[in-house]
Write a protein that holds these residues in place. Structure first.
Motif, short mmCIF file in Angstrom:
data_model
loop_
_atom_site.label_atom_id
_atom_site.label_comp_id
_atom_site.label_asym_id
_atom_site.label_seq_id
_atom_site.Cartn_x
_atom_site.Cartn_y
_atom_site.Cartn_z
N ARG A 207 -20.92 51.53 -50.09
CA ARG A 207 -21.01 51.72 -48.65
C ARG A 207 -22.40 51.41 -48.11
N MET A 208 -23.43 51.91 -48.80
CA MET A 208 -24.79 51.71 -48.30
C MET A 208 -25.18 50.23 -48.32
N LYS A 209 -24.69 49.49 -49.31
CA LYS A 209 -25.00 48.06 -49.37
C LYS A 209 -24.35 47.33 -48.19
N HIS A 210 -23.13 47.71 -47.86
CA HIS A 210 -22.46 47.12 -46.70
C HIS A 210 -23.23 47.43 -45.43
N LEU A 211 -23.66 48.67 -45.28
CA LEU A 211 -24.38 49.08 -44.08
C LEU A 211 -25.71 48.35 -43.97
N LYS A 212 -26.44 48.26 -45.08
CA LYS A 212 -27.74 47.58 -45.05
C LYS A 212 -27.58 46.10 -44.69
N MET A 213 -26.56 45.46 -45.24
CA MET A 213 -26.36 44.04 -44.93
C MET A 213 -25.92 43.85 -43.48
N ALA A 214 -25.13 44.77 -42.96
CA ALA A 214 -24.72 44.69 -41.56
C ALA A 214 -25.94 44.82 -40.64
N ILE A 215 -26.80 45.79 -40.94
CA ILE A 215 -28.00 46.00 -40.12
C ILE A 215 -28.93 44.79 -40.22
N ARG A 216 -29.08 44.26 -41.42
CA ARG A 216 -29.92 43.07 -41.59
C ARG A 216 -29.34 41.89 -40.80
N GLY A 217 -28.01 41.77 -40.80
CA GLY A 217 -27.37 40.71 -40.03
C GLY A 217 -27.61 40.87 -38.54
N LEU A 218 -27.49 42.09 -38.04
CA LEU A 218 -27.75 42.35 -36.62
C LEU A 218 -29.18 41.96 -36.26
N SER A 219 -30.13 42.31 -37.14
CA SER A 219 -31.54 42.00 -36.88
C SER A 219 -31.79 40.50 -36.89
N ASP A 220 -31.27 39.81 -37.90
CA ASP A 220 -31.49 38.36 -38.00
C ASP A 220 -30.80 37.62 -36.85
N GLY A 221 -29.62 38.09 -36.46
CA GLY A 221 -28.93 37.46 -35.35
C GLY A 221 -29.71 37.60 -34.06
N TRP A 222 -30.29 38.75 -33.83
CA TRP A 222 -31.08 38.97 -32.62
C TRP A 222 -32.33 38.08 -32.61
N ARG A 223 -32.90 37.88 -33.80
CA ARG A 223 -34.12 37.06 -33.90
C ARG A 223 -33.81 35.57 -33.99
N GLY A 224 -32.52 35.23 -34.06
CA GLY A 224 -32.15 33.82 -34.14
C GLY A 224 -32.37 33.21 -35.51
N LYS A 225 -32.41 34.03 -36.54
CA LYS A 225 -32.61 33.54 -37.90
C LYS A 225 -31.25 33.18 -38.50
N LEU A 226 -30.98 31.88 -38.61
CA LEU A 226 -29.68 31.41 -39.05
C LEU A 226 -29.80 30.66 -40.38
N GLY A 227 -28.75 29.93 -40.75
CA GLY A 227 -28.74 29.24 -42.03
C GLY A 227 -28.33 30.16 -43.16
N PRO A 228 -28.44 29.72 -44.41
CA PRO A 228 -28.08 30.58 -45.55
C PRO A 228 -29.07 31.72 -45.69
N LEU A 229 -28.56 32.86 -46.15
CA LEU A 229 -29.42 34.01 -46.39
C LEU A 229 -30.32 33.70 -47.58
N ALA A 230 -31.61 33.75 -47.36
CA ALA A 230 -32.57 33.43 -48.44
C ALA A 230 -32.67 34.60 -49.40
#
Length: 299
Positions: free
Chosen positions: A276-299
């Motif tokens: 569960r925590m891994k899912h939550l962390k990745m969701a939050i990271r996705g929200l942050s990267d999307g807001w910052r416009g960081k796209l492409g493959p996850l490095a």
């Protein structure tokens, strides 16, 4: 219908990612019906020999996962070089019925012959784990309009999932390729939005059905069934949702429904799957990267 409508030049694009023997069998059957381009996103896959692919298949290994969007673009460009007029796109686990392979290209050819500006036609898809045949969708403020896939007439919709859909290559250069910066998730939706903004139609064929599994094993929450994905897929889902919400050409009607869904998805994906925590962390990271416009493959 004209002779061209009956015999359009068409081909299939199938994207591989760690395919199993069943995937190979399906694509070999497909290649016996039409020209088939396989784009392989499996890392370190230098040739098609270990897969025992039909010699009729045009096999293009990337040697790495370049994302679904770029792989589809590569396959479409390969078909364009062969003079194809339409392209049917498939995931590796899709099993198309014979009528899909013949009727969708013929419908595209008929639209071209009549001057109807149709960009894409696709079937209704059926996932028994999610309750059967999914409705077609139109965007409406704060809530999607769900249209039952019934009848024998084409239905104007706002987007179709990639697998099983038939692209009209006549308008490919006008609409533009899939957005490979998205990598995966919402790639089909973003392309359909651009197509409709350019004045083209996106149509569902309710009498044609494609068996297609969306995500991994779903979960049931308060009587509703939700598709489940890996933590990495949830990263892309949340990232791309936010990135597209920030783009001015996406309609408010779609943005409003996504804004309603986001908190519900966060709760479901962080409480119900394992890790569960891994899912939550990745969701939050996705929200942050999307807001910052960081796209492409996850490095």
């Amino acid at each position: 219908m004209t002779e061209q409508s009956h015999r359009p030049r068409t081909g299939a694009v199938v994207v591989f990612y760690h395919p199993d023997a069943a995937c190979v069998e399906r694509v070999n059957r497909l290649a016996s019906v039409m020209h088939c381009v396989v784009i392989d996103n499996t890392p370190a896959m230098p040739s098609g020999r270990p897969l025992v692919l039909s010699s009729e298949i045009e096999y293009l290994p990337n040697g790495e996962n370049v994302g679904i969007a770029r792989a589809l673009n590569q396959g479409v460009e390969a078909l364009l070089r062969r003079g194809a007029e339409s392209a049917i796109l498939f995931d590796q686990d899709s099993e198309p019925p014979s009528e899909l392979l013949t009727e969708l290209p013929s419908l595209i050819a008929a639209a071209n012959a009549s001057g109807d500006r149709v960009a894409l036609i696709g079937p209704a898809y059926e996932d028994k784990r999610l309750g059967g045949v999914a409705p077609f969708v139109r965007f409406r403020p704060w809530k999607l309009e769900r249209i039952a896939p019934e009848g024998s007439e084409l239905i104007d919709v706002d987007f179709l999932i990639t697998s099983g859909s038939c692209i009209n290559l006549k308008y490919w250069s006008t609409i533009g390729p899939m957005d490979d910066a998205l990598f995966i998730d919402f790639v089909d939706l973003e392309w359909c939005v651009r197509a409709k903004r350019a004045g083209f139609r996106v149509l569902g064929a309710p009498w044609i059905r494609l068996a297609h599994e969306l995500g991994s094993e779903p979960v049931r929450v308060l009587g509703r069934i939700y598709p489940m994905h890996s933590p990495l897929r949830h990263y892309y889902l949340f990232r791309n949702a936010i990135a597209l919400i920030r783009r001015p050409y996406l309609p408010f009607s779609w943005k409003s429904t996504e804004l309603m869904k986001l908190p519900i998805r966060i709760v479901i994906y962080s409480l119900f799957p394992s890790e569960r925590m891994k899912h939550l962390k990745m969701a939050i990271r996705g929200l942050s990267d999307g807001w910052r416009g960081k796209l492409g493959p996850l490095a």
